[in-house]
Design a protein around this motif. Structure first.
Motif, short mmCIF file in Angstrom:
data_model
loop_
_atom_site.label_atom_id
_atom_site.label_comp_id
_atom_site.label_asym_id
_atom_site.label_seq_id
_atom_site.Cartn_x
_atom_site.Cartn_y
_atom_site.Cartn_z
N ILE A 209 1.63 -2.47 24.44
CA ILE A 209 0.47 -3.17 25.29
C ILE A 209 1.21 -4.60 25.74
CG2 ILE A 209 -1.81 -4.23 25.34
CD1 ILE A 209 -2.60 -2.11 23.55
N VAL A 210 1.81 -5.24 24.84
CA VAL A 210 2.36 -6.43 25.18
C VAL A 210 3.37 -6.41 26.17
CG1 VAL A 210 3.80 -8.50 24.38
CG2 VAL A 210 1.81 -7.63 22.79
N SER B 11 -7.57 0.09 30.61
CA SER B 11 -8.13 1.30 29.99
C SER B 11 -7.55 1.61 28.58
CB SER B 11 -7.95 2.55 31.01
OG SER B 11 -6.73 2.91 31.45
N ILE B 12 -6.18 1.30 28.80
CA ILE B 12 -5.14 1.60 27.53
C ILE B 12 -5.64 0.62 26.49
CG2 ILE B 12 -2.90 1.13 26.93
CD1 ILE B 12 -2.02 2.11 29.53
N VAL B 13 -5.96 -0.77 26.91
CA VAL B 13 -6.51 -1.37 25.88
C VAL B 13 -7.87 -0.97 25.09
CG1 VAL B 13 -7.20 -4.00 25.32
CG2 VAL B 13 -5.12 -3.58 26.94
N LYS B 14 -8.69 -0.61 25.99
CA LYS B 14 -9.90 0.14 25.56
C LYS B 14 -9.65 1.43 24.76
CE LYS B 14 -11.86 0.12 29.36
NZ LYS B 14 -12.88 0.42 30.42
N GLY B 15 -8.59 2.03 24.99
CA GLY B 15 -8.18 3.25 24.41
C GLY B 15 -8.95 4.65 24.96
N ASP B 16 -9.41 4.31 26.32
CA ASP B 16 -10.17 5.28 27.08
C ASP B 16 -9.22 6.24 27.71
OD1 ASP B 16 -11.88 6.79 28.78
OD2 ASP B 16 -13.03 5.13 29.13
N VAL B 17 -8.78 7.39 27.23
CA VAL B 17 -7.62 8.28 27.50
C VAL B 17 -8.28 8.79 29.07
CG1 VAL B 17 -6.46 10.21 27.27
CG2 VAL B 17 -7.37 8.89 25.44
#
Length: 245
Positions: A113-114, A193-199
């Motif tokens: 993510i970083v 969306s990646i940070v939220k973990g929403d595939v």
């Protein structure tokens, strides 16, 4: 005009033929050599300070990739952008990347993510500096993260080697400021969306991001018609080929 002679010395692992090929390919992909621009073996060999044989071999290889047109009695030129090929290359990339993103979401680390955020920041810097070549390179780096994290590097290499027409139309699209803004915004939404973990959201956003070029094609073709292959040109090449048989 070819501007990358230094590439021949930069990568010591390249032989002369590889160096000529990668130099020409880079100049074509970055639009330094424009679609439809004539290519003269003698001129290229002089600019790169090599014999004609590796230049001829490189052009044959590029012709097989669809980046160079070799027409008897007409000469050799950089291929114009073929929208049919653009769609196939986009389809290949989307198919592989959708699966990579799905896998990525299950194994991503904070460092990934970083990395994505860092690339996004660099893209914003490129916009400020109006460095479109670097902007596209960071665009690729953003998407490459999904493949390196999931250890699907060969898939990424296939995408890179088979996306000459798609990469060129993407670069042309970046000549339009509103499109640049969309690219940055879409990357930000994908990252969120990646940070939220929403595939599902990540996949949906990527599909929208990938298909955007379909909407932009008509406008780009109208604005830069000299860079695109028309159906009539395809028919001409077929007739010219048949005349040789």
């Amino acid at each position: 005009m070819i501007s990358d002679r230094a590439l021949l010395q930069k990568h010591s692992s390249f032989n002369i033929g590889d160096g000529v090929y990668y130099s020409l390919r880079k100049n074509i992909i970055t639009l330094n050599l424009k679609p439809g621009e004539p290519l003269n073996i003698k001129t290229i060999s002089e600019k790169l300070n090599v014999s004609r044989t590796p230049v001829r071999d490189a052009l044959i290889k590029l012709a097989k990739e669809g980046l160079v047109d070799v027409v008897p009695q007409k000469g050799t030129s950089v291929s114009k952008i073929d929208l049919k090929r653009v769609e196939e290359e986009r389809f290949l990339r989307e198919s592989l990347e959708l699966r990579a993103i799905e896998m990525f979401m299950g194994i991503k680390k904070e460092s990934d993510i970083v990395r994505l955020q860092s690339i996004l920041d660099m893209q914003k810097e490129c916009v400020i500096n109006n460095d479109l070549i670097a902007l596209q390179e960071y665009d690729d780096e953003f998407h490459k993260v999904f493949f390196t994290t999931t250890e699907k590097n060969t898939c990424w290499e296939i995408i890179q080697s088979m996306s000459g027409h798609y990469r060129r139309i993407r670069l042309i699209s970046l000549w339009e400021r509103p499109i640049i803004t969309k690219v940055i915004d879409e990357h930000k939404k994908i990252l969120d969306s990646i940070v939220k973990g929403d595939v599902q959201e990540a996949i949906s956003l990527f599909k929208d991001h990938s298909s955007r070029i379909i909407v932009e094609e008509k406008e780009l073709m109208q604005k830069y018609p000299e860079y695109f292959r028309l159906q009539s040109e395809d028919n001409f090449l077929i007739k010219d080929f048949l005349s040789m048989m």
